[in-house]
Design an enzyme around this catalytic site. Structure first.
Site, mmCIF file in Angstrom:
data_model
loop_
_atom_site.group_PDB
_atom_site.id
_atom_site.type_symbol
_atom_site.label_atom_id
_atom_site.label_comp_id
_atom_site.label_asym_id
_atom_site.label_seq_id
_atom_site.Cartn_x
_atom_site.Cartn_y
_atom_site.Cartn_z
ATOM 1 N N CYS A 129 -51.023 10.373 -33.941
ATOM 2 C CA CYS A 129 -49.708 10.584 -34.556
ATOM 3 C C CYS A 129 -48.651 10.942 -33.510
ATOM 4 C CB CYS A 129 -49.846 11.699 -35.592
ATOM 5 S SG CYS A 129 -48.307 12.350 -36.219
ATOM 6 N N CYS A 185 -46.585 14.119 -34.252
ATOM 7 C CA CYS A 185 -47.415 15.318 -34.060
ATOM 8 C C CYS A 185 -47.391 15.760 -32.600
ATOM 9 C CB CYS A 185 -48.864 15.047 -34.468
ATOM 10 S SG CYS A 185 -49.084 14.612 -36.195
#
Length: 152
Positions: free
Chosen positions: A75, A78
């Protein structure tokens, strides 16, 4: 994908010895010398959740407020939010802790806390979710989120 599965199988077969983990003190005295690897000594406000019982002990049973960062290695957002959030938690000088939960390793926790997108961040007090957000936030928004959790 096949490499990740093979690695997980290998790691599950390899005995691992981790030091006993309980609710973390913000600045605990250093542990006696051992063979365990550590990147910091004493003051740790961020930790990685190892399994369900570790989550129970270090998040749900923790007397301090805990920010839980549900993330994934793949991600992109993230990778931006994680370090930013860690920095903001560290600025709180032990008033709040941060637990990092990889959703690929701990799918059961992600399902239990209804994580449908990453990054998802939960604010927990006394084992209860008191606030939450999904996506990236700037430092001012993170500071406001943490202050609300701490009650400052």
């Amino acid at each position: 994908m096949a490499q990740r599965l093979a690695l997980r199988r290998l790691l599950s077969l390899t005995p691992r010895t981790l030091p006993p983990q309980g609710p973390l003190a913000p600045c605990a005295p250093p542990a006696p010398p051992s063979r365990a690897f550590s990147t910091s000594a004493g003051c740790r406000s961020t930790f990685t959740v190892q399994d369900g019982s570790d989550f129970q002990d270090r998040v749900l049973n923790n007397p301090k407020p805990v920010v839980v960062d549900f993330h994934a290695q793949w991600c992109g957002p993230c990778k931006i939010l994680g370090p930013r959030l860690e920095k903001m938690v560290a600025k709180q000088e032990g008033k709040v802790l941060m637990a990092k939960v990889d959703i690929d390793d701990h799918t059961d926790l992600a399902i239990e806390y209804e994580v449908s997108a990453v990054p998802t961040v939960l604010a927990m007090k006394n084992g209860d979710v008191v606030d939450k957000f999904v996506g990236i936030k700037d430092e001012d928004q993170l500071e406001a989120f943490l202050k609300k959790l701490i009650g400052a």
